[in-house]
Design an enzyme around this catalytic site. Sequence first.
Site, PDB file in Angstrom:
ATOM      1  N   HIS A 260       0.870  -1.084  -0.048  1.00  0.00           N
ATOM      2  CA  HIS A 260      -0.185   0.083  -0.093  1.00  0.00           C
ATOM      3  C   HIS A 260       1.031   1.165  -0.049  1.00  0.00           C
ATOM      4  O   HIS A 260       2.047   1.287   0.666  1.00  0.00           O
ATOM      5  CB  HIS A 260      -0.791  -0.065   1.092  1.00  0.00           C
ATOM      6  N   ASP A 314      -7.759  -5.545  -0.226  1.00  0.00           N
ATOM      7  CA  ASP A 314      -8.322  -6.473  -1.019  1.00  0.00           C
ATOM      8  C   ASP A 314      -8.017  -7.970  -0.715  1.00  0.00           C
ATOM      9  O   ASP A 314      -8.327  -8.703  -1.734  1.00  0.00           O
ATOM     10  CB  ASP A 314      -7.894  -5.986  -2.324  1.00  0.00           C
TER      11      ASP A 314
HETATM   12  N1  CMC Z   1       4.112  -7.653  -3.929  1.00  0.00           N
HETATM   13  C1  CMC Z   1       5.790  -7.602  -4.117  1.00  0.00           C
HETATM   14  N2  CMC Z   1       6.386  -6.453  -3.834  1.00  0.00           N
HETATM   15  C2  CMC Z   1       5.667  -5.095  -3.796  1.00  0.00           C
HETATM   16  C3  CMC Z   1       4.335  -5.320  -3.733  1.00  0.00           C
HETATM   17  C4  CMC Z   1       3.620  -6.363  -3.814  1.00  0.00           C
HETATM   18  N3  CMC Z   1       2.313  -6.479  -3.616  1.00  0.00           N
HETATM   19  N4  CMC Z   1       3.994  -4.092  -3.464  1.00  0.00           N
HETATM   20  C5  CMC Z   1       4.825  -3.381  -3.448  1.00  0.00           C
HETATM   21  N5  CMC Z   1       6.082  -4.370  -3.584  1.00  0.00           N
HETATM   22  C6  CMC Z   1       7.530  -3.681  -3.549  1.00  0.00           C
HETATM   23  C7  CMC Z   1       8.074  -3.080  -4.959  1.00  0.00           C
HETATM   24  O1  CMC Z   1       8.405  -4.001  -5.770  1.00  0.00           O
HETATM   25  C8  CMC Z   1       8.888  -1.991  -4.389  1.00  0.00           C
HETATM   26  O2  CMC Z   1       9.932  -2.674  -4.118  1.00  0.00           O
HETATM   27  P1  CMC Z   1      11.461  -1.891  -4.640  1.00  0.00           P
HETATM   28  O3  CMC Z   1      11.735  -0.830  -3.672  1.00  0.00           O
HETATM   29  O4  CMC Z   1      12.559  -2.940  -4.096  1.00  0.00           O
HETATM   30  O5  CMC Z   1      11.625  -1.613  -6.141  1.00  0.00           O
HETATM   31  C9  CMC Z   1       8.410  -1.587  -3.302  1.00  0.00           C
HETATM   32  O6  CMC Z   1       7.546  -2.680  -2.438  1.00  0.00           O
HETATM   33  C10 CMC Z   1       7.522  -0.284  -3.344  1.00  0.00           C
HETATM   34  O7  CMC Z   1       6.520  -0.365  -4.250  1.00  0.00           O
HETATM   35  P2  CMC Z   1       5.768   0.340  -5.455  1.00  0.00           P
HETATM   36  O8  CMC Z   1       4.946  -0.190  -6.494  1.00  0.00           O
HETATM   37  O9  CMC Z   1       6.833   1.525  -5.781  1.00  0.00           O
HETATM   38  O10 CMC Z   1       4.816   1.002  -4.295  1.00  0.00           O
HETATM   39  P3  CMC Z   1       3.612   1.909  -4.402  1.00  0.00           P
HETATM   40  O11 CMC Z   1       3.072   2.810  -3.361  1.00  0.00           O
HETATM   41  O12 CMC Z   1       3.796   2.929  -5.793  1.00  0.00           O
HETATM   42  O13 CMC Z   1       2.412   0.928  -5.059  1.00  0.00           O
HETATM   43  C11 CMC Z   1       0.523  -0.687  -4.599  1.00  0.00           C
HETATM   44  C12 CMC Z   1       1.212   0.511  -4.060  1.00  0.00           C
HETATM   45  C13 CMC Z   1      -0.457  -0.959  -3.923  1.00  0.00           C
HETATM   46  C14 CMC Z   1       0.024  -0.296  -6.308  1.00  0.00           C
HETATM   47  C15 CMC Z   1       1.453  -1.929  -4.844  1.00  0.00           C
HETATM   48  O14 CMC Z   1       1.891  -2.173  -3.511  1.00  0.00           O
HETATM   49  C16 CMC Z   1       0.905  -2.958  -5.322  1.00  0.00           C
HETATM   50  O15 CMC Z   1       1.113  -3.108  -6.634  1.00  0.00           O
HETATM   51  N6  CMC Z   1       0.247  -3.947  -4.854  1.00  0.00           N
HETATM   52  C17 CMC Z   1      -0.549  -5.209  -5.152  1.00  0.00           C
HETATM   53  C18 CMC Z   1      -1.863  -4.610  -6.002  1.00  0.00           C
HETATM   54  C19 CMC Z   1      -2.707  -4.323  -4.773  1.00  0.00           C
HETATM   55  O16 CMC Z   1      -2.898  -5.156  -3.872  1.00  0.00           O
HETATM   56  N7  CMC Z   1      -3.453  -3.407  -4.889  1.00  0.00           N
HETATM   57  C20 CMC Z   1      -4.581  -2.805  -3.857  1.00  0.00           C
HETATM   58  C21 CMC Z   1      -4.042  -1.657  -3.053  1.00  0.00           C
HETATM   59  S1  CMC Z   1      -4.976  -1.386  -1.503  1.00  0.00           S
HETATM   60  C22 CMC Z   1      -6.556  -1.096  -2.097  1.00  0.00           C
HETATM   61  C23 CMC Z   1      -7.002  -0.305  -3.291  1.00  0.00           C
HETATM   62  O17 CMC Z   1      -6.473   0.606  -3.518  1.00  0.00           O
HETATM   63  O18 CMC Z   1      -7.763  -0.998  -3.920  1.00  0.00           O
END
Ligand code: CMC
Length: 377
Positions: A260, A314
Site C-alpha cells: 500500500h 483487497d
Molecule cells: N508484492 C511484491 N512487492 C511489492 C508489492 C507487492 N504487492 N507492493 C510493493 N512491492 C514492492 C515493490 O516491488 C517495490 O520494491 P523496490 O523498492 O525493491 O523496487 C516497493 O515494494 C515499493 O512498491 P511500489 O510499487 O513503488 O509502491 P507503490 O506505493 O507505488 O504501490 C501498490 C502501491 C498498492 C500499487 C502496490 O503495493 C501494489 O501493486 N500492490 C499489489 C496490488 C494491490 O494489492 N492493490 C490494492 C491496493 S490497496 C486497495 C486499493 O487501492 O484498491
Amino acid sequence: MTVCEYKPGLEGIPAAQSSISHVDGQKGILEYRGIHIEELAEKSTFLETAYLLIWGQLPTKEELEEFEKDIRYHRRIKYRIRDMMKCFPETGHPMDALQTSAAALGLFYARRALDNPAYIRKAVVRLLAKIPTMVAAFQLMRKGNDPVRPRDDLDYAANFLYMLNEREPDPLAARIFDVCLILHAEQTMNASTFSARVTASTLTDPYAVVASAVGTLAGPLHGGANEEVITMLEEIGSVENVRSYVENLPPKAKIMGFGHRVYKVKDPRATILQKLAHQMFDKYGHDMHYDIAVELERVIKEKLGDKGIHANVDFYSGLVYRKLGIPSDLFTPVFAIARVAGWLAHWKEQLAENRILRPTQIYTGDHDMPYTPIAQR
Ligand code: CMC
C-alpha cells in the site's frame, strides 16, 4: 513559481486539504471524520456512514430515516438504462458495464446545478441508490435473465444481495455485507478519489465524476486487486504450494492484495475482513482458499514484512464476498458501490473550495526542431 522536485506516482504530494478521512500508515489507523473504522464497523450502517462522510457529521435519527427513505425511493433504474445494458456484451467486464451505466445517468438528470444544495442531495441519493441496482441488473442480464426489481422492505445491503441472488439473504449475511461496504467507503487520496476530484474540479456533472472514478478503480493496482487475489489463491491450489509459488515468482512481481502507498503495517480493514470471514465460515462452512490465504500472508510477512509490505483491504474481501454468493468479477463493482460514498464526499468538498486541478509537468522533449517534409523522412 518555484519548480518542485518530480515525484513518480505523486508520492507524498498533497492534492487537497480534506477533513473526510485520515490514515496513519505506521500505526494502521483509519478514521472517517475522526471516528475509527473499527467503531463504525461495529456500530454503524453503510448509509449512516455514507451520511457521515458526505455531510460531515453523524445524522440524527430523523435525518437518517429521511436519507434511507429517499434512497429506497430512488433505487429503480429507468427502462432505457436497462435496455441499454441489455445491449452490453455478456462477456464484458462488469466494471466496464458499471462505468458506462453510471455515465449514462448524466443523460437523464438535469445537469450542473452545482450551487444548489437540493441538486447536490438529489445526485447523492440517486447515485447511492442506483449503482447497486445497476450492478445487480448487469449480473442477471448477462445470464440471460430479467433484472429483479429492488424491494422497498429491505435495507440497503439486504436489497442488493436480494437483487443479485434472487433470494432474500439471511440477516447475518446482510449485516456482514453492510460492514464490508462501511470498510470500503473511503480511503483518503487514493487513485480513484483523485480521479473523482480532478473531474469534479472542472465543474462537470456528478455522474461523470463517479464514472471517471469507477474507471480508475477498475485497474489491478487499485480496486481490481480483489478479483486477482482469488485467481491467485485458486492458482496456488493448496497450502503446501504457497512457498514454492512465492519463490518461483519472477523478480519484482507484485503479489495481489499486498502493499500500500500509505499503510506500512497490516491494513486495519484486512484485520476486520478476516474476522468477518471467520463469521461467514462458522455459519456457512469453511473455504479452503482461506487457509491458503493465511499461509500466503505468513510467507509474505517473512519475506517482505521488513519492506512494509503487508495484506491490504483487497486480500481477504473476496473470500467474504464468495460466501455471500458474489462472483469474482463482481468484487470490484461491489467495492465501487461502497466507494461511491467517499467519491461523493470528495466531490462535495472539492466544490466547496474549487479551483481546477491542473498540475504541471517537467518537459523532457526537444526544442526548435525542424519540420521534415514527408518525402524526406
Ligand atoms: N508484492 C511484491 N512487492 C511489492 C508489492 C507487492 N504487492 N507492493 C510493493 N512491492 C514492492 C515493490 O516491488 C517495490 O520494491 P523496490 O523498492 O525493491 O523496487 C516497493 O515494494 C515499493 O512498491 P511500489 O510499487 O513503488 O509502491 P507503490 O506505493 O507505488 O504501490 C501498490 C502501491 C498498492 C500499487 C502496490 O503495493 C501494489 O501493486 N500492490 C499489489 C496490488 C494491490 O494489492 N492493490 C490494492 C491496493 S490497496 C486497495 C486499493 O487501492 O484498491
